[in-house]
Scaffold this motif. Structure first.
Motif, PDB file in Angstrom:
ATOM      1  N   MET A 168      15.184  -9.660  16.987  1.00  0.00           N
ATOM      2  CA  MET A 168      14.978  -9.531  15.550  1.00  0.00           C
ATOM      3  C   MET A 168      13.716  -8.726  15.244  1.00  0.00           C
ATOM      4  SD  MET A 168      16.155  -9.971  12.594  1.00  0.00           S
ATOM      5  CE  MET A 168      17.497 -11.130  12.913  1.00  0.00           C
ATOM      6  N   THR A 169      12.656  -8.956  16.003  1.00  0.00           N
ATOM      7  CA  THR A 169      11.423  -8.196  15.802  1.00  0.00           C
ATOM      8  C   THR A 169      11.632  -6.730  16.132  1.00  0.00           C
ATOM      9  OG1 THR A 169      10.023 -10.106  16.287  1.00  0.00           O
ATOM     10  CG2 THR A 169       9.015  -7.930  16.541  1.00  0.00           C
ATOM     11  N   ILE A 170      12.347  -6.455  17.203  1.00  0.00           N
ATOM     12  CA  ILE A 170      12.647  -5.070  17.570  1.00  0.00           C
ATOM     13  C   ILE A 170      13.449  -4.389  16.469  1.00  0.00           C
ATOM     14  CG2 ILE A 170      13.879  -3.592  19.222  1.00  0.00           C
ATOM     15  CD1 ILE A 170      13.216  -5.778  21.348  1.00  0.00           C
ATOM     16  N   ALA A 171      14.379  -5.122  15.871  1.00  0.00           N
ATOM     17  CA  ALA A 171      15.169  -4.579  14.762  1.00  0.00           C
ATOM     18  C   ALA A 171      14.279  -4.288  13.549  1.00  0.00           C
ATOM     19  CB  ALA A 171      16.273  -5.562  14.382  1.00  0.00           C
ATOM     20  N   LEU A 172      13.351  -5.204  13.258  1.00  0.00           N
ATOM     21  CA  LEU A 172      12.453  -5.010  12.119  1.00  0.00           C
ATOM     22  C   LEU A 172      11.509  -3.837  12.352  1.00  0.00           C
ATOM     23  CD1 LEU A 172      11.574  -8.723  11.281  1.00  0.00           C
ATOM     24  CD2 LEU A 172      12.948  -7.142   9.899  1.00  0.00           C
ATOM     25  N   VAL A 173      11.017  -3.700  13.571  1.00  0.00           N
ATOM     26  CA  VAL A 173      10.161  -2.555  13.914  1.00  0.00           C
ATOM     27  C   VAL A 173      10.942  -1.254  13.749  1.00  0.00           C
ATOM     28  CG1 VAL A 173       9.049  -1.369  15.859  1.00  0.00           C
ATOM     29  CG2 VAL A 173       8.569  -3.782  15.423  1.00  0.00           C
ATOM     30  N   SER A 174      12.201  -1.266  14.172  1.00  0.00           N
ATOM     31  CA  SER A 174      13.046  -0.074  14.073  1.00  0.00           C
ATOM     32  C   SER A 174      13.202   0.389  12.633  1.00  0.00           C
ATOM     33  CB  SER A 174      14.433  -0.366  14.670  1.00  0.00           C
ATOM     34  OG  SER A 174      14.340  -0.703  16.035  1.00  0.00           O
ATOM     35  N   ILE A 175      13.484  -0.537  11.745  1.00  0.00           N
ATOM     36  CA  ILE A 175      13.676  -0.166  10.344  1.00  0.00           C
ATOM     37  C   ILE A 175      12.340   0.116   9.663  1.00  0.00           C
ATOM     38  CG2 ILE A 175      13.641  -2.508   9.403  1.00  0.00           C
ATOM     39  CD1 ILE A 175      15.944   0.384   8.318  1.00  0.00           C
ATOM     40  N   ALA A 176      11.252  -0.552  10.098  1.00  0.00           N
ATOM     41  CA  ALA A 176       9.941  -0.359   9.469  1.00  0.00           C
ATOM     42  C   ALA A 176       9.397   1.047   9.705  1.00  0.00           C
ATOM     43  CB  ALA A 176       8.949  -1.398   9.992  1.00  0.00           C
ATOM     44  N   VAL A 177       9.503   1.548  10.931  1.00  0.00           N
ATOM     45  CA  VAL A 177       8.991   2.896  11.210  1.00  0.00           C
ATOM     46  C   VAL A 177       9.815   3.933  10.453  1.00  0.00           C
ATOM     47  CG1 VAL A 177      10.383   3.287  13.308  1.00  0.00           C
ATOM     48  CG2 VAL A 177       8.172   4.436  13.041  1.00  0.00           C
TER      49      VAL A 177
END
Length: 212
Positions: free
Chosen positions: A83-92
């Motif tokens: 989930m964190t990796i997904a959030l980082v992906s969309i955040a950048v």
């Protein structure tokens, strides 16, 4: 807590607009003032400066890749998961679209999205890139290539990995990318879209006279 600061950091990294930075370094006009007014590699190319466009493309792609790669690399150390990796992906990606350092006026996200996909998995990124290249080579419309590649990216992810949190990040990026290309879609339908490599008369060096 680690999820929060990693997501914020990714957004800040994404907020670095390499189109604006490289244009300043190469002494050409701000890409937000000519052509499509989009701070991205394709619009920088309209200035006629291929080196600046290439460096913009590399920079925007690299920031997407780096944010995701670091999140995956240190996921265990910071005890974060998919989930964190997904959030980082969309955040950048969101950082590139609405950069805090440039009054929230950003690019359309094609190169950064590709960097994110490469960070998630090289095969995913390469499959999407291949789709973009085929369409761009055939029709010479960067926007059309981006839209079709965005359409296929979630399909490629689902085919390779199934339903995971990162899939929803890829879907979100695809939807946002299509939204950012809404004007291009209208131009494509009207036959007014600029082709790859076409130059813009407004891309002269800052301060340069329009008359000789």
């Amino acid at each position: 807590m680690n999820t929060v600061w990693m997501t914020v950091a990714a957004y800040l990294v994404g907020s670095i607009s390499f189109a604006v930075v490289m244009s300043a370094l190469f002494g050409i006009a701000d890409p937000r003032t000519y052509g499509s007014k989009n701070p991205g590699a394709t619009n920088v190319l309209r200035s006629g400066n291929k080196k600046a466009a290439i460096m913009t493309l590399i920079g925007d792609g690299a920031k997407g890749w780096l944010a995701v790669w670091l999140a995956i690399r240190y996921a265990d150390q910071f005890q974060v998961g998919d989930m964190t990796i997904a959030l980082v992906s969309i955040a950048v990606f969101l950082g590139h679209l609405w950069p805090v350092f440039f009054r929230f006026v950003g690019g359309k996200g094609v190169a950064t999205a590709l960097g994110v996909l490469l960070g998630l998995n090289p095969w995913l990124g390469l499959a999407t890139l291949a789709t973009w290249l085929v369409v761009a080579f055939a029709f010479r419309y960067s926007s059309l290539a981006a839209l079709i590649a965005a359409l296929f990216a979630p399909f490629y992810y689902g085919l390779l990995f199934g339903v995971e949190p990162q899939l929803f990040a890829v879907v979100a990026m695809s939807v946002l990318l299509a939204y950012r290309h809404s004007h291009n879609i209208s131009n494509l339908l009207a036959g007014k879209e600029s082709r790859i490599g076409s130059k813009s008369a407004g891309a002269a060096k800052p301060g340069a006279s329009k008359h000789k």
